[in-house]
Design a protein around this motif. Structure first.
Motif, mmCIF file in Angstrom:
data_model
loop_
_atom_site.group_PDB
_atom_site.id
_atom_site.type_symbol
_atom_site.label_atom_id
_atom_site.label_comp_id
_atom_site.label_asym_id
_atom_site.label_seq_id
_atom_site.Cartn_x
_atom_site.Cartn_y
_atom_site.Cartn_z
ATOM 1 N N PRO A 1 -34.174 1.106 -0.319
ATOM 2 C CA PRO A 1 -34.630 1.296 -1.712
ATOM 3 C C PRO A 1 -34.892 2.771 -1.991
ATOM 4 N N TRP A 2 -33.819 3.521 -2.242
ATOM 5 C CA TRP A 2 -33.911 4.975 -2.317
ATOM 6 C C TRP A 2 -34.928 5.467 -3.332
ATOM 7 N N THR A 3 -35.007 4.783 -4.465
ATOM 8 C CA THR A 3 -35.911 5.324 -5.491
ATOM 9 C C THR A 3 -37.231 4.563 -5.591
ATOM 10 N N SER A 4 -37.429 3.532 -4.769
ATOM 11 C CA SER A 4 -38.723 2.854 -4.810
ATOM 12 C C SER A 4 -39.448 2.914 -3.474
ATOM 13 N N SER A 5 -38.950 3.748 -2.571
ATOM 14 C CA SER A 5 -39.664 3.994 -1.321
ATOM 15 C C SER A 5 -40.096 5.458 -1.338
ATOM 16 N N PRO A 6 -41.377 5.749 -1.109
ATOM 17 C CA PRO A 6 -41.860 7.130 -1.259
ATOM 18 C C PRO A 6 -41.064 8.163 -0.467
ATOM 19 N N GLU B 1 -38.193 9.500 -12.061
ATOM 20 C CA GLU B 1 -39.277 9.629 -13.051
ATOM 21 C C GLU B 1 -40.600 10.032 -12.407
ATOM 22 N N PRO C 1 -41.795 6.804 -6.606
ATOM 23 C CA PRO C 1 -42.892 5.848 -6.758
ATOM 24 C C PRO C 1 -44.216 6.434 -6.282
ATOM 25 N N LEU C 2 -45.270 5.958 -6.878
ATOM 26 C CA LEU C 2 -46.637 6.394 -6.536
ATOM 27 C C LEU C 2 -46.771 7.916 -6.617
ATOM 28 N N LYS C 3 -46.086 8.530 -7.566
ATOM 29 C CA LYS C 3 -46.165 9.976 -7.831
ATOM 30 C C LYS C 3 -45.664 10.835 -6.669
ATOM 31 N N GLN D 1 -43.518 13.459 -8.151
ATOM 32 C CA GLN D 1 -44.022 14.055 -9.392
ATOM 33 C C GLN D 1 -44.372 15.528 -9.165
ATOM 34 N N VAL E 1 -33.075 -4.327 -7.161
ATOM 35 C CA VAL E 1 -34.191 -3.428 -7.494
ATOM 36 C C VAL E 1 -33.688 -2.081 -8.001
ATOM 37 N N ASP E 2 -34.608 -1.373 -8.658
ATOM 38 C CA ASP E 2 -34.351 -0.017 -9.153
ATOM 39 C C ASP E 2 -33.173 0.049 -10.131
ATOM 40 N N GLU F 1 -48.146 1.427 -11.104
ATOM 41 C CA GLU F 1 -48.359 2.127 -9.834
ATOM 42 C C GLU F 1 -49.109 1.264 -8.831
ATOM 43 N N GLN G 1 -46.684 -1.277 -7.558
ATOM 44 C CA GLN G 1 -45.765 -0.658 -6.598
ATOM 45 C C GLN G 1 -46.456 -0.420 -5.263
ATOM 46 N N ILE H 1 -45.153 -1.699 -1.750
ATOM 47 C CA ILE H 1 -44.774 -0.738 -0.700
ATOM 48 C C ILE H 1 -45.673 -0.880 0.527
#
Lengths: 301, 423
Positions: A158-163, A247, A250-252, A255, B249-250, B395, B398, B402
């Motif tokens: 999950p490239w974009t949902s794993s920190p 964006e 995930p979890l900033k 960011q 997902v994603d 968040e 998520q 995670i």
């Protein structure tokens, strides 16, 4: 007649006036589109305002800065920005220098190789990011498929949902987009080094590595210094790659300060707070630029 | 020399006078600016254009400049226009974003206008959302109920009936999530949710499971009600769907809809707009619309029309005329026949719409069920902070996925943070 003399801009003593007059439109334009918004942003950062309104002003306050320095989100954004700047700058310099050294040699297809090297720079950033978003798609993306097929992973990543994965997806995209600039600059620098230096070193028995360490690298330092500053500033302020790819999530974890500024302003309608983040980002950028330019200059022979 | 100068000045004055006269007809032409994200939407765009045409025909010398701004940049653009003192005359906003504009005092109080023209808003679906600080600041243009679409070929291949409860839905999703070519990568999914977009959309995707479990973010008085066993159950359901890989997902909403339309997803919960994508899909012959398998279907207000408070009274009058036109029984009917939407007006004549949209009675039924159940995507008491609230919920959810956190602990964190926002 005295008036005519006063406006005789051809007189040597008045030539500087002509210069100022010719520069004035450009200076005024820059002042209008850069300095004025900057002044507004600095002013807004000292007001507690959700949505600003031209012509109105709230009371002076330091609340935005107090909130900012006490906010874990801000410090995390600083840390993410620092990590990204470090990783992307090192990655872009390494790949950029390697490709520049490669295409500086004479070989068949060199022109094509140079073209291929510069291609990512020519691709508009948003288009490049959309392509990478497909590559890093968590369900059907090429990158995950390669990992599964080569046995590096049992499942799709999950490239974009794993920190951790999201950070590297952003960093890789930025390196791909940023290295051609380094290559072009370094290539220009390499072509300005006289061949006599290398010939003399060869006669003295210097190896390829020694020639690189003692001739190429020092003579490239002026170019590398400026390139480094420009790459750092680009990573610092880049917005579209992160915005389209993750964006900030995930979890900033992706960011950066520029994403935080945008989200606070247009996502959460905290324009005063967002301006404070923007002003501090500017201060950090200026300090980093001064420091890096100084280092680059000292490194010349 | 003096005579020549005098002649020149007179000529200049005459020319200026003539040019002013020539400009007069042009100044008489009034242009109303109308910005929307729906300009090119199939159905919705055509409906807006038909309303604009009818308005311009009825108001000689008035034209409406209909401009598109992409949804992704819409809030930014509108905020910038309002902040710069240049709002569009006809204000079109999503129902989750008008609150900030209303709270700043940028939207006209419509109560005097409604009263003056004797408009009866009783039963107008979703109109209560437009109440802000005791004033009616907008007119609800759309309120919809969710539907469930399914791929009958995929269900039949597994011998599964169309699910009518969450348990059946979960069992069907599990049975139809498959790696068809045995390459280790699932290429058919039981259901499909957008998990890539903005926080507001993320909450909408979760909400069907949460409402069916009997939970919601706040009660009618705006009190935060997240820390409940029902919410734990709702979050557990969402966690199950995501962590078991029953959805890709994603992916963006458009991509998920396309996957369903092309026969790669078995069950899809969505709004009425899914039908347009279904018709274009490779699996259009197999995709069918049904009632969602949840006790109260998710529903919600969608978009509103408003008048900016700072335009001239003449312009306000014209904008109000346009809004009234869109509220008329004639245009409320074409909102269904042309736009393919459920009109919010209880007086709209929607007879015969099912001839062009076969499942239209189902759309009306789910809309009414959601409206009767008081369902909306925007929680009471958190309207002004909805963006911040939805980001926080996204968040924390998520984080739950995670870090594999217990939903019972997650609701406590959400409750505390939501209370801080509400206060």
């Amino acid at each position: 007649m005295p008036n005519a003399k006063m406006f005789d801009l051809a007189r040597p003593s008045r030539q500087h006036l002509l210069g100022y007059i010719l520069l004035a439109p450009a200076v005024l334009l820059v002042g209008f589109i850069i300095v004025y918004p900057l002044a507004i942003a600095i002013d807004l950062s000292f007001q507690q305002v959700r949505i600003p309104r031209m012509g109105t002003r709230g009371a002076f306050t330091l609340a935005n800065y107090q909130r900012l320095f006490a906010s874990s989100e801000f410090w995390m954004a600083c840390w993410v920005t620092l990590k990204l700047v470090t990783v992307v700058t090192i990655g872009s310099l390494f790949v950029g220098m390697s490709t520049a050294l490669l295409v500086n040699n004479r070989f068949r297809g060199r022109t094509l190789a140079r073209l291929g090297m510069a291609l990512p720079w020519a691709v508009p950033e948003v288009i490049a990011v959309v392509i990478f978003a497909w590559i890093f798609d968590s369900s059907f993306g090429l990158m995950s498929w390669l990992f599964v097929v080569t046995g590096l992973s049992d499942t799709m990543i999950p490239w974009t949902s794993s920190p951790a994965a999201a950070f590297w997806a952003v960093a890789l995209t930025m390196v791909w987009k940023g290295f051609p600039f380094v290559s072009i600059m370094v290539l220009a620098g390499l072509q300005s080094i006289p061949a006599d230096f290398y010939n003399a070193a060869k006669v003295d028995g210097a190896s390829a590595l020694q020639r690189f360490r003692w001739i190429t690298l020092p003579l490239l330092m002026p170019v590398l210094g400026v390139t480094l500053v420009l790459v750092i500033l680009w990573v610092f302020r880049d917005f579209s790659i992160i915005k389209v790819l993750t964006e900030g999530g995930p979890l900033k974890t992706t960011q950066t300060l520029s994403i935080m500024t945008y989200d606070q302003a247009f996502g959460l309608h905290n324009f005063g707070y967002a301006s404070a983040v923007g002003v501090l980002t500017l201060v950090i950028s200026v300090v980093a630029s001064i420091f890096m330019l100084g280092r680059g200059t000292k490194a010349i022979y | 020399m003096t005579g020549l100068l005098r002649k020149s000045l007179v000529s200049l004055a005459v020319a200026a006078l003539l040019s002013t006269s020539a400009l007069t007809p042009a100044l008489a032409q009034t242009t109303l600016k109308f910005i929307s994200w729906q300009v090119d939407d199939a159905g919705n765009g055509e409906w807006w254009k038909s309303a604009i045409k009818a308005f311009e025909e009825a108001h000689e010398g008035v034209t409406i400049e209909f401009t598109k701004v992409e949804r992704g940049a819409y809030a930014d653009t509108m905020t910038t226009l309002f902040a710069g003192g240049q709002p569009p005359h006809i204000v079109h906003l999503a129902s989750f974003e008008f609150q900030s504009f209303a709270d700043t005092g940028w939207l006209e109080d419509l109560d005097p206008w409604i009263k003056r023209d004797g408009l009866d808003m009783t039963g107008w679906a979703g109109q209560s959302v437009c109440q802000w600080n005791g004033q009616t600041v907008c007119i609800m243009m759309s309120y919809f109920g969710f539907i469930m679409a399914y791929n009958k070929a995929i269900l039949e291949a597994e011998g599964i009936e169309v699910p009518t409860t969450y348990e059946e839905f979960l069992a069907a999703a599990r049975a139809t999530t498959k790696d068809l070519n045995a390459d280790g990568i699932p290429d058919q999914f039981g259901t499909g949710h957008e998990t890539r977009g903005g926080a507001g959309q993320y909450l909408t995707e979760m909400l069907s499971y949460i409402i069916d479990a009997g939970a919601y973010w706040t009660d009618k008085d705006g009190k935060v009600t997240i820390d409940t066993p029902e919410m734990v159950e709702g979050l557990t359901r969402w966690k199950t769907i995501i962590s078991e890989g029953l959805t890709p997902v994603d992916m963006s909403a458009g991509d998920v809809r396309r996957l369903f339309a092309d026969g790669r997803i078995a069950l899809k919960l969505d709004g009425p707009w899914l039908y347009g994508t279904m018709q274009d899909g490779a699996a259009s012959a197999d995709t069918v619309v049904a009632a969602p398998p949840f006790t109260v279907p998710l529903g919600g207000s969608s978009n509103v029309l408003a008048i900016p408070s700072e335009i001239t009274d003449e312009e306000k009058e014209l904008v109000w005329e346009f809004i009234k036109l869109t509220m008329s029984p004639e245009f409320q009917r074409t909102y269904a026949t042309v736009g393919g939407n459920t009109p919010p007006s209880p007086k709209a004549d929607i007879s015969g719409v099912e001839e062009t949209i076969p499942h239209f009675p189902l759309l009306v039924k789910t809309m009414q069920a959601a409206s009767d159940g008081g369902i909306d995507r925007i929680p009471a008491g958190l309207e002004l902070n909805y963006n911040e609230f939805s980001k926080m919920i996204q968040e924390e959810t998520q984080r739950m996925l995670i870090q594999d956190l217990d939903p019972a602990d997650v609701v406590k964190t959400m409750q505390a943070q939501a209370e801080a926002l509400a206060n």
